[in-house]
Design an enzyme around this catalytic site. Structure first.
Site, PDB file in Angstrom:
ATOM      1  N   SER A 133       0.832  -1.187   0.000  1.00  0.00           N
ATOM      2  CA  SER A 133       0.000   0.000   0.000  1.00  0.00           C
ATOM      3  C   SER A 133       0.876   1.251   0.000  1.00  0.00           C
ATOM      4  O   SER A 133       1.707   1.414  -0.887  1.00  0.00           O
ATOM      5  CB  SER A 133      -0.969  -0.058   1.182  1.00  0.00           C
ATOM      6  OG  SER A 133      -2.017   0.852   1.013  1.00  0.00           O
ATOM      7  N   ASP A 259      -9.737  -5.653  -4.330  1.00  0.00           N
ATOM      8  CA  ASP A 259      -9.249  -4.584  -3.448  1.00  0.00           C
ATOM      9  C   ASP A 259     -10.126  -3.347  -3.604  1.00  0.00           C
ATOM     10  O   ASP A 259     -10.108  -2.704  -4.652  1.00  0.00           O
ATOM     11  CB  ASP A 259      -7.798  -4.260  -3.799  1.00  0.00           C
ATOM     12  CG  ASP A 259      -7.130  -3.344  -2.780  1.00  0.00           C
ATOM     13  OD1 ASP A 259      -7.843  -2.583  -2.100  1.00  0.00           O
ATOM     14  OD2 ASP A 259      -5.890  -3.397  -2.670  1.00  0.00           O
ATOM     15  N   HIS A 287      -7.607  -5.660   0.422  1.00  0.00           N
ATOM     16  CA  HIS A 287      -6.535  -4.796   0.921  1.00  0.00           C
ATOM     17  C   HIS A 287      -6.026  -5.303   2.275  1.00  0.00           C
ATOM     18  O   HIS A 287      -6.037  -4.590   3.276  1.00  0.00           O
ATOM     19  CB  HIS A 287      -7.014  -3.349   1.030  1.00  0.00           C
ATOM     20  CG  HIS A 287      -5.896  -2.354   0.915  1.00  0.00           C
ATOM     21  ND1 HIS A 287      -5.317  -2.027  -0.295  1.00  0.00           N
ATOM     22  CD2 HIS A 287      -5.230  -1.641   1.857  1.00  0.00           C
ATOM     23  CE1 HIS A 287      -4.365  -1.144  -0.088  1.00  0.00           C
ATOM     24  NE2 HIS A 287      -4.292  -0.899   1.213  1.00  0.00           N
TER      25      HIS A 287
END
Length: 314
Positions: A133, A259, A287
């Site tokens: 991320s 995601d 995620h």
């Protein structure tokens, strides 16, 4: 962008883990831990927005170490047991999302310098970088701005900074921008609720693990203002696409097709920008890093490291 995993006003006792060490990087103190043999190839794990090094679970790190790697995880600035910039001016998230990022206290380039400084403290000339991320954004930035320090790059559930790709759903954006919790209990419940939104639709959420990690994170250091400063760093750092095209490093991009926080288009754009990058799209992954996927992810990372080491030695 990873969701905030809570923490409290009472300081966490670092003695609770004899593995925790500290590295001074300029004005920043970085807390870090290592797994495995220091003589093995170094792999630095960089976590995402508002998420402490605990976002790389012990067993995940151990699995990489078992594959012959020396694993380093750390708390980014403004999170966990690393330096929090409490004296920084207040950030204006609303203005930044509208295009005015002048309230940012630092950028991803500064966080990339933190990562390089950690390598310096460990006497590591270069390392294999794995970022998730925001951590993927930081790892990309290290590869762009400090290419001699990166042997391989793995970017997981991340994006290029191009606002046209990697967008969040409305529900995921609401999780990201929710007002901060006001107690440990609320932080834990908020984290569980968040992962029900942004987690992997193809895998059962390990609620007990999420609760345990959220509570431990809260006890280590809860700092919503620090998370806001990290978000501003992302918003202030712009589009990396053109610079990613200039990379010459073995690169792996891993992204889930489910995601909701960083859409799959972000991973595809990353892989499309980096010359020769390998893209692995994982069905049912959102995620987060479901335990069921650890063997796949660690195998892929280990294979990339092996390839990078062969290139470096040839």
């Amino acid at each position: 962008m990873a969701v905030v995993t809570g923490t409290s006003s009472a300081p966490y006792d670092a003695a609770m883990s004899d593995r925790i060490k500290h590295a001074r990087v300029g004005e920043i103190d970085l807390a870090y831990e290592t797994f495995g043999d220091p003589e093995h190839p170094p792999v630095v794990l960089v976590m995402g927005l508002g998420t402490q090094m605990l976002g790389w679970p012990d067993d995940f790190c151990a699995a990489l170490a078992d594959r012959g790697l020396f694993v380093i995880r750390f708390d980014n600035r403004d999170i966990g047991l690393s330096t929090h910039l409490h004296d920084a001016p207040p950030g204006d998230i609303a203005a930044a999302m509208a295009g005015n990022t002048s309230s940012a206290s630092y950028t991803l380039s500064d966080m990339a310098c933190d990562t390089v400084g950690l390598l310096d403290a460990l006497d590591a000339g270069s390392a294999h970088l794995v970022g998730a991320s925001m951590g993927g954004m930081i790892a990309q930035t290290v590869a762009i701005e400090h290419p001699d320090r990166v042997r391989t790059l793995t970017s997981i559930m991340s994006t290029t900074g191009d606002p046209a790709v990697g967008g969040a759903t409305d529900a995921a954006l609401a999780v990201l921008l929710a007002p901060p919790a006001t107690s440990r209990e609320e932080a834990v419940e908020r984290t569980v609720a968040a992962f029900r939104v942004i987690g992997s639709p193809g895998f059962e959420l390990d609620e007990a693990e999420v609760r345990e990690r959220a509570g431990l994170s809260y006890d280590r250091a809860y700092d919503p203002d620090g998370v806001a400063r990290q978000l501003l760093a992302i918003l202030a750092s712009g589009d990396r696409t053109a610079r990613l095209r200039g990379l010459d490093v073995p690169t792996l991009v891993i992204h889930g097709d489910g995601d909701p926080l960083v859409n799959l288009s972000g991973g595809r754009a990353t892989a499309g920008a980096v010359p020769g990058a390998e893209l692995v799209e994982i069905e049912g992954m959102g995620h987060n890093l479901p335990r069921e996927l650890w063997p796949t992810i660690t195998d892929r990372i280990a294979a990339l490291v092996e390839r990078g080491e062969l290139i470096a030695s040839s």
